[in-house]
Design a protein around this motif. Structure first.
Motif, PDB file in Angstrom:
ATOM      1  N   GLU A  92       0.815  -1.214   0.000  1.00  0.00           N
ATOM      2  CA  GLU A  92       0.000   0.000   0.000  1.00  0.00           C
ATOM      3  C   GLU A  92       0.851   1.269   0.000  1.00  0.00           C
ATOM      4  N   THR A 126      -1.148   3.016  -4.524  1.00  0.00           N
ATOM      5  CA  THR A 126      -2.045   3.993  -5.134  1.00  0.00           C
ATOM      6  C   THR A 126      -1.929   3.947  -6.658  1.00  0.00           C
ATOM      7  N   TYR A 147      -6.617   2.560  -4.127  1.00  0.00           N
ATOM      8  CA  TYR A 147      -6.734   4.004  -3.920  1.00  0.00           C
ATOM      9  C   TYR A 147      -6.513   4.620  -5.296  1.00  0.00           C
ATOM     10  N   ASP A 150      -5.084  10.008  -5.671  1.00  0.00           N
ATOM     11  CA  ASP A 150      -4.667  10.648  -4.428  1.00  0.00           C
ATOM     12  C   ASP A 150      -4.144  12.050  -4.724  1.00  0.00           C
ATOM     13  N   THR A 168     -13.183   1.133  -6.950  1.00  0.00           N
ATOM     14  CA  THR A 168     -12.131   1.049  -5.950  1.00  0.00           C
ATOM     15  C   THR A 168     -12.514   0.119  -4.814  1.00  0.00           C
ATOM     16  N   LYS A 170     -11.008   0.796  -1.776  1.00  0.00           N
ATOM     17  CA  LYS A 170     -10.791   1.603  -0.575  1.00  0.00           C
ATOM     18  C   LYS A 170     -11.243   3.043  -0.774  1.00  0.00           C
ATOM     19  N   THR A 171     -10.521   3.801  -1.620  1.00  0.00           N
ATOM     20  CA  THR A 171     -10.809   5.220  -1.819  1.00  0.00           C
ATOM     21  C   THR A 171     -10.793   5.537  -3.305  1.00  0.00           C
TER      22      THR A 171
END
Length: 277
Positions: A92, A126, A147, A150, A168, A170-171
């Protein structure tokens, strides 16, 4: 080819069909540097329609645009430039797959995490990270990342994100970092992209109470707004999430036309935020 002009064309693009055409990440990086050197103030690295594996991170240098074949808002099904990747699995905190320096951007292609399955959901590096003012994403689709975009870890004044369709784990799109005068417009998220891409596993359980939707309700934030000034989010949408949009401490944002469907919370407000919705 294209040295001496403002456009570099990466050769070799062709449909995937029964085999993969590979472009080594270093080749794309080299083309980026060539384009930046070829034209004062930067240039374009154009990757033709086709499917390519991208398994090492790349940096889009200041003044440079990485461009695919479809410069309009599109869904994952379209026949376009596609980067297939499994980069950053279980890492991550690794370098993002694509880093955008100041005044650098990407447009017109798809990114698909084609190795992810329902049984192997886990953190990844990401997908796209902005690292300076005027960084942008236009008409890109990204499916299966952890992600996606970002723009929160670094200050990215006047960031511009338009037509980013995504799914996604997560985000989705996060902005913050003290950024001023940023815009997110027409960002849409739907889990159907997982089985619609043509490259990912078709065995996802899409039932309302199944493991995928349960996971999304417990873990996913579609749009995040942190410390910002004069941020605008316009016509964004997500299907399936914990928070459709999360507005956090220090946010100064106007949200127009946001939609959340089949999610635990449509809009989550926390901290000392100035939000007009």
């Amino acid at each position: 080819r294209g040295a001496g002009s403002s456009t570099i064309v990466v050769q070799g693009g062709r449909p995937l069909h029964d085999c993969e055409h590979t472009i080594i990440a270093d080749r794309i990086v080299a083309a980026t540097y060539l384009s930046a050197a070829a034209a004062a103030g930067g240039g374009v690295v154009y990757v033709p329609k086709g499917a390519y594996r991208l398994e090492q991170p790349i940096v889009v240098k200041s003044g440079v645009e990485l461009q695919g074949s479809t410069d309009y808002m599109h869904y994952v099904r379209i026949d376009t430039t596609v980067f297939l990747t499994d980069y950053g699995k279980a890492q991550e905190d690794a370098q993002p797959l694509i880093t955008l320096e100041e005044n650098a951007g990407i447009r017109g292609f798809n990114i698909v995490y084609d190795k992810v399955t329902q049984e192997t959901i886990q953190p990844y590096a990401t997908t796209i990270q902005g690292q300076g003012a005027d960084a942008y994403i236009v008409n890109v689709t990204a499916v299966g990342g952890w992600y996606i975009a970002d723009f929160n870890s670094h200050r990215c004044d006047r960031h511009y994100i338009e037509g980013l369709n995504f799914f996604t784990f997560k985000t989705g799109i996060a902005v913050g970092g003290g950024s001023e005068n940023g815009v997110v417009i027409n960002g849409h998220a739907n889990p159907g992209a997982l089985w619609d891409s043509g490259y990912t596993d078709y065995k996802w359980d899409s039932s309302w109470e199944g493991p995928l939707m349960t996971y999304l309700h417990e873990n996913v934030v579609g749009f995040y707004v942190g410390e910002t000034k004069n941020q605008v989010n316009f016509m964004t949408f997500i299907f399936g999430s914990k928070n459709g949009i999360r507005i956090d401490d220090g946010a100064d944002v106007t949200v127009i036309g946001h939609g959340t469907d089949f999610s635990a919370t449509g809009i989550h407000l926390t901290g000392n935020a100035n939000a007009v919705i």
